[in-house]
Design a protein around this motif. Structure first.
Motif, PDB file in Angstrom:
ATOM      1  N   ASP A   1       0.814  -1.211   0.000  1.00 50.42           N
ATOM      2  CA  ASP A   1       0.000   0.000   0.000  1.00 50.42           C
ATOM      3  C   ASP A   1       0.850   1.264   0.000  1.00 50.42           C
ATOM      4  O   ASP A   1       0.724   2.108  -0.851  1.00 50.42           O
ATOM      5  CB  ASP A   1      -0.906  -0.012   1.230  1.00 50.42           C
ATOM      6  CG  ASP A   1      -2.354   0.004   0.829  1.00 50.42           C
ATOM      7  OD1 ASP A   1      -2.623  -0.323  -0.335  1.00 50.42           O
ATOM      8  OD2 ASP A   1      -3.201   0.347   1.666  1.00 50.42           O
TER       9      ASP A   1
ATOM     10  N   HIS B   1       4.820   3.095   1.271  1.00 50.30           N
ATOM     11  CA  HIS B   1       6.171   2.933   1.795  1.00 50.30           C
ATOM     12  C   HIS B   1       6.402   3.966   2.888  1.00 50.30           C
ATOM     13  O   HIS B   1       5.983   5.102   2.756  1.00 50.30           O
ATOM     14  CB  HIS B   1       7.206   3.155   0.694  1.00 50.30           C
ATOM     15  CG  HIS B   1       7.129   2.161  -0.408  1.00 50.30           C
ATOM     16  ND1 HIS B   1       6.122   2.150  -1.340  1.00 50.30           N
ATOM     17  CD2 HIS B   1       7.938   1.139  -0.741  1.00 50.30           C
ATOM     18  CE1 HIS B   1       6.316   1.174  -2.192  1.00 50.30           C
ATOM     19  NE2 HIS B   1       7.411   0.539  -1.860  1.00 50.30           N
TER      20      HIS B   1
ATOM     21  N   TYR C   1      -3.394   5.390   5.194  1.00 46.77           N
ATOM     22  CA  TYR C   1      -2.201   5.713   4.419  1.00 46.77           C
ATOM     23  C   TYR C   1      -1.072   6.256   5.298  1.00 46.77           C
ATOM     24  O   TYR C   1       0.088   5.941   5.119  1.00 46.77           O
ATOM     25  CB  TYR C   1      -2.596   6.729   3.352  1.00 46.77           C
ATOM     26  CG  TYR C   1      -1.497   7.087   2.394  1.00 46.77           C
ATOM     27  CD1 TYR C   1      -0.734   6.096   1.790  1.00 46.77           C
ATOM     28  CD2 TYR C   1      -1.233   8.411   2.085  1.00 46.77           C
ATOM     29  CE1 TYR C   1       0.259   6.422   0.896  1.00 46.77           C
ATOM     30  CE2 TYR C   1      -0.236   8.743   1.196  1.00 46.77           C
ATOM     31  CZ  TYR C   1       0.514   7.746   0.603  1.00 46.77           C
ATOM     32  OH  TYR C   1       1.501   8.078  -0.263  1.00 46.77           O
TER      33      TYR C   1
ATOM     34  N   LYS D   1      -8.641   1.458   7.341  1.00 43.54           N
ATOM     35  CA  LYS D   1      -9.791   1.965   6.588  1.00 43.54           C
ATOM     36  C   LYS D   1     -10.823   0.864   6.443  1.00 43.54           C
ATOM     37  O   LYS D   1     -12.017   1.090   6.534  1.00 43.54           O
ATOM     38  CB  LYS D   1      -9.331   2.437   5.210  1.00 43.54           C
ATOM     39  CG  LYS D   1      -8.761   3.833   5.212  1.00 43.54           C
ATOM     40  CD  LYS D   1      -8.728   4.381   3.814  1.00 43.54           C
ATOM     41  CE  LYS D   1      -7.318   4.314   3.295  1.00 43.54           C
ATOM     42  NZ  LYS D   1      -7.143   4.910   1.988  1.00 43.54           N
TER      43      LYS D   1
ATOM     44  N   LYS E   1      -7.431  -2.943   4.963  1.00 47.93           N
ATOM     45  CA  LYS E   1      -6.705  -1.863   4.305  1.00 47.93           C
ATOM     46  C   LYS E   1      -6.304  -0.858   5.360  1.00 47.93           C
ATOM     47  O   LYS E   1      -7.159  -0.309   6.054  1.00 47.93           O
ATOM     48  CB  LYS E   1      -7.594  -1.207   3.246  1.00 47.93           C
ATOM     49  CG  LYS E   1      -6.819  -0.328   2.275  1.00 47.93           C
ATOM     50  CD  LYS E   1      -7.758   0.177   1.199  1.00 47.93           C
ATOM     51  CE  LYS E   1      -7.068   1.111   0.252  1.00 47.93           C
ATOM     52  NZ  LYS E   1      -5.998   0.471  -0.504  1.00 47.93           N
TER      53      LYS E   1
END
Lengths: 504, 374
Positions: A45, A47, A278, A286, A275
């Motif tokens: 997803d 780094h 970020y 999420k 998920k």
């Protein structure tokens, strides 16, 4: 939590046939199946650097070779290096006004390795500008690489041209008039195009020259004592594959390797089951379709001492993690059922070769309903449908029979507030008193009869299994269905009851 | 694939190049000149918590599970990208067991869904960094040493030579020698043995080795080393052990074979016209070849063997050695990285669709792939 997730005495069978504790399972709400880390599709997803928690877009991470630009690891013990400040005298000591300068160097707080040990000059800025090393063979290798690229490209073009020539069916201009294209071009006054086969060949660098003499054995190995502190270990050599220093003087700080956040995707419906957010600082998700939020959890309360061939009592505690009431029914576990089901599938699909069930699916359309439309849009651009691997048979020796009770029982919805309510239970649930012996809010303890098989020896591990059927309320609304849907979901549960203590 | 992965990443696909060795795995990207990491080819078994080498499999199913875990680690811990729909270059030995390569293909295509796989023989690709096409390649790895001549870009497989004299044999030898001279120490772990071998031992010269083989050697050995073991104990490594542990490479076995005869036998099996060229283009790779003094000794041994009657028909007068622009343990990987960045990947690679049709990997040993089509 460690007592729950640490030992896997209660294991659930994943759809792929692997047994895992509930904490390691996912539950795909779209295909209503249990999934595990083995049978979902993992994806990278984002780094990030584990030390400075800086988030790097994947293109930048790629540019930096998956390493953080600012953080360094110790080349000696592979821990993180810290930047240390030191003051040195001013540049010209005669000048009385000059202030002492601050310089920075790297230091490992664990093994006390420092960048001064190997003669790296101190830097005047905190963030460094630490010298980077280059591969000494880079130029030569780049030439060779370009040569090979050129050769293969030429090869490919020639092949394409060959194919083109074969396909030509109509008569060429030359055949009809006797004038070649190049003659015509000359007459018109256009510059001649060079013949495709006479194209300049890629420049070939000199092939390497073999030499008669090779590295000699260093004489000092025979005469000088070996100081183990000065010779690097294999680990120290291999973290710098390009240089692989033999002595500690050649160790160099290593840029810290980045880490990734992963998302998991169900292979059969291409929806995410997990998920993460970020931001690397966030530990939230999420999407988190973990099985322990959807499937009733089973825990062993107690079991009578196990004797071969003798029935003993087993108390199991069930708790309902969902916001909806559920009904739990016990069904016998059938390990053979799997295989017959698979063989049916195999006969249905003639194209199945060996042991893979290749369910070709259409890529998800844009109009499809999903929880993340943006990623779906992207998915349709690049994602190929997944291959579903055939489930394997459940490999667990079930050596005890559980008498399956005929009656069912209800588990009320989870209510976090009720946890603190001591006023006693007010729900009026008509229970089979033989089955349910205790009940509080969303939990219930049931009594089951378990009989270890007669041919067991003392000390053998006893595993029993049953199929738990529960009512699952699917709250996902689709275009056709706005109402939450109730459905029956079955999952196989295997309980490890401990060792056999005696025989009948 | 998330949206923020960037459009550039889609158009220009990264090619992962993996060389799974018996002891160490080299992983990196095509077009780069050194691997990103060299890690041990082992994986921690989730059920038992035991660290297992991926070559210690019991059956195909076991190997499949090991490889799933191992490839997961390679991609998500080191390469840091999703394997799905991306090509991969695998470098393998020509003598790789069928079960291993087939299972690896199954894992990559079915479990990780790579879009394309290009399998390259290590002995051939290691010549790419040198830009030569004819050479005799000796790979001294962990389990065995394999010599295969490559002539005009084609490995001459019928001339292959392999002997189980490599790292593993040295480890075994070192272990017996050390337990013999250190009373009370019985179990030394494989990785400690490796560490001792790498940091203390070397290949001695031919002259000294001959002296050592006499009943009463008249030379002073190199100095002994005190090696700290597990914090409290000390292991004494005598100078003689340090020097002679590699001698098993050059001692002829019952079939009169050793490292030097392997090279000469391989040359003998090749056409007369190519023999001189091969002897003047010798490439040595593999981690064990990095031992100090190894190449020098091998050269001396080659000249010594050449004088014997077995090789009298060889009209070779000199041997020449290449020095690749890399460390010996990743020469093959580097070749794979060079191959991987060319169009060869799309021309010769095995796509997932084709793999799923046949469910097998093309193999040189399979007659189906060797039929000549006119």
């Amino acid at each position: 939590m460690s007592y729950i997730i640490g030992s896997d005495v209660v294991r659930y069978a994943c759809t792929c046939g692997i047994l895992k504790p509930i904490s390691k399972l996912y539950f795909c709400r779209h295909c209503l199946e249990v999934r595990c880390g083995f049978c979902v599709c993992h994806e990278v997803d984002s780094h990030f650097c584990g030390k400075c928690a800086e988030n790097l877009p994947s293109s930048e991470a790629r540019l930096k070779k998956n390493r953080c630009g600012n953080c360094y690891d110790c080349p000696s013990c592979h821990q993180q290096l810290t930047t240390r400040a030191a003051t040195v005298g001013p540049k010209n000591p005669e000048d009385p006004k000059a202030t002492p300068r601050k310089v920075f160097y790297l230091l490992c707080l664990l093994c006390r390795w420092s960048s001064r040990d190997v003669g790296i000059p101190d830097q005047s800025a905190v963030s460094g500008g630490w010298p980077e090393r280059e591969n000494i063979h880079a130029n030569r290798l780049q030439e060779i690489q370009d040569m090979y690229k050129g050769i293969v490209l030429l090869d490919k073009q020639q092949k394409l041209e060959k194919d083109k020539k074969k396909q030509r069916r109509y008569m060429s201009f030359t055949d009809r008039t006797g004038i070649t294209a190049s003659m015509l071009r000359k007459r018109v006054g256009l510059p001649d195009i060079p013949h495709p086969l006479l194209k300049p060949k890629p420049k070939e660098p000199e092939p390497a020259v073999a030499k008669e003499d090779v590295e000699e054995l260093p004489e000092e190995l025979l005469t000088k004592p070996v100081n183990l502190c000065e010779v690097t270990t294999m680990e120290q050599r291999l973290v710098q594959p390009e240089w692989q220093p033999i002595t500690v003087e050649k160790l160099f700080p290593i840029h810290k390797q980045l880490s990734v956040k992963r998302s998991q995707r169900c292979r059969s419906c291409e929806h995410n089951v997990s998920k993460p957010e970020y931001n690397p600082n966030s530990i939230k998700f999420k999407i988190q379709l973990f099985a322990c939020f959807h499937i009733p959890e089973v825990r062993i309360v107690t079991v009578e001492p196990l004797r071969a061939g003798k029935t003993c009592e087993l108390l199991l505690k069930f708790s309902n993690p969902t916001q909806h009431q559920t009904v739990i029914t016990f069904l016998p576990v059938t390990l053979e059922m799997e295989e017959t089901k698979i063989s049916e599938q195999v006969t249905e699909d003639k194209s199945v070769v060996d042991d893979y069930l290749l369910e070709k699916k259409q890529p998800l359309s844009l109009t499809g309903t999903g929880s993340q439309p943006s990623s779906l849009l992207h998915a349709s651009l690049s994602r190929q449908p997944s291959i579903t691997v055939k489930p394997r048979p459940i490999a667990v020796p079930v050596v005890a029979d559980i008498t399956i009770p005929t009656s069912t029982f209800i588990l009320p919805p989870r209510d976090d507030a009720a946890e603190y309510d001591d006023s006693g239970d007010t729900h009026n649930i008509q229970d089979d008193s033989k089955l349910v012996i205790w009940r509080k809010s969303n939990k219930a303890v049931v009594k089951l009869q378990v009989t270890p098989k007669e041919d067991l020896k003392i000390g053998d591990e006893v595993v029993a299994g049953f199929t738990m059927q529960h009512i699952y309320v699917n709250t996902i609304t689709t275009v056709d269905n706005k109402e939450p849907q109730k459905c029956e979901h079955k999952v196989k549960v295997f309980v490890t009851l401990g060792n056999l203590v005696g025989s009948e | 694939m998330p949206l923020y992965e960037g459009i550039g990443a889609i158009t220009d696909k990264l090619v992962v190049v993996i060389d799974i060795g018996a002891a160490y795995t080299k992983l990196g990207f095509s077009g780069e000149f050194s691997p990103r990491c060299i890690i041990r080819s082992e994986v921690k078994c989730k059920d038992t918590g035991r660290v297992r080498n991926i070559r210690d499999y019991e059956n195909a199913q076991d190997l499949y599970d090991l490889l799933v875990d191992f490839v997961h680690m390679l991609y998500f811990k080191y390469a840091l990208l999703s394997p799905k729909d991306r090509p991969v270059v695998i470098i393998e030995s020509l003598l790789c067991p069928t079960i291993f390569r087939e299972t690896l293909a199954k894992v990559l295509f079915c479990h990780y869904e790579v879009s394309m796989m290009l399998v390259l023989p290590s002995h051939l690709v290691c010549l790419a960094p040198l830009a030569v096409d004819t050479a005799l390649v000796l790979d001294v790895g962990y389990t065995e040493a394999i010599a295969i001549p490559v002539c005009h870009g084609l490995p001459v497989i019928h001339a292959w030579q392999a002997l189980p004299i490599a790292s593993q044999a040295v480890h075994g030898n070192l272990k017996t020698l050390l337990t013999a001279c250190n009373t009370g120490i019985n179990s030394i772990s494989e990785w400690t043995i490796e560490d001792i071998k790498v940091r203390c031992c070397f290949v001695t010269t031919q002259k000294r080795a001959q002296e050592f083989s006499k009943a009463t050697p008249e030379i002073t050995t190199c100095l002994e080393v005190k090696y700290p073991l597990e914090g409290s104990r000390t292991l004494t490594i005598p100078g003689k052990v340090r020097e002679t542990v590699y001698e098993i490479f050059f001692e002829e076995d019952n079939d009169h074979q050793c490292m030097s005869t392997m090279i000469l036998d391989a040359i003998l099996k090749v056409n007369v016209d190519l023999r001189i060229k091969l002897s003047e283009n010798i490439v040595i790779m593999g981690g064990t070849a990095m031992t100090p003094g190894f190449k020098n000794r091998l050269k001396d041994e080659l000249y010594k063997q050449l004088k014997s009657d077995r090789y009298s028909k060889l009209k070779i007068t000199k041997f020449k050695f290449h020095s690749p622009p890399s460390k010996d343990n990743y020469t093959a990987w580097l070749g794979g990285a060079i191959y991987g960045c060319t169009e060869l990947l799309s021309m010769k690679g095995l796509s997932r669709e084709n793999y799923l049709k046949e469910n097998r990997l093309p193999d040189w040993a399979n007659m189906k792939d060797n039929l000549r089509t006119l």
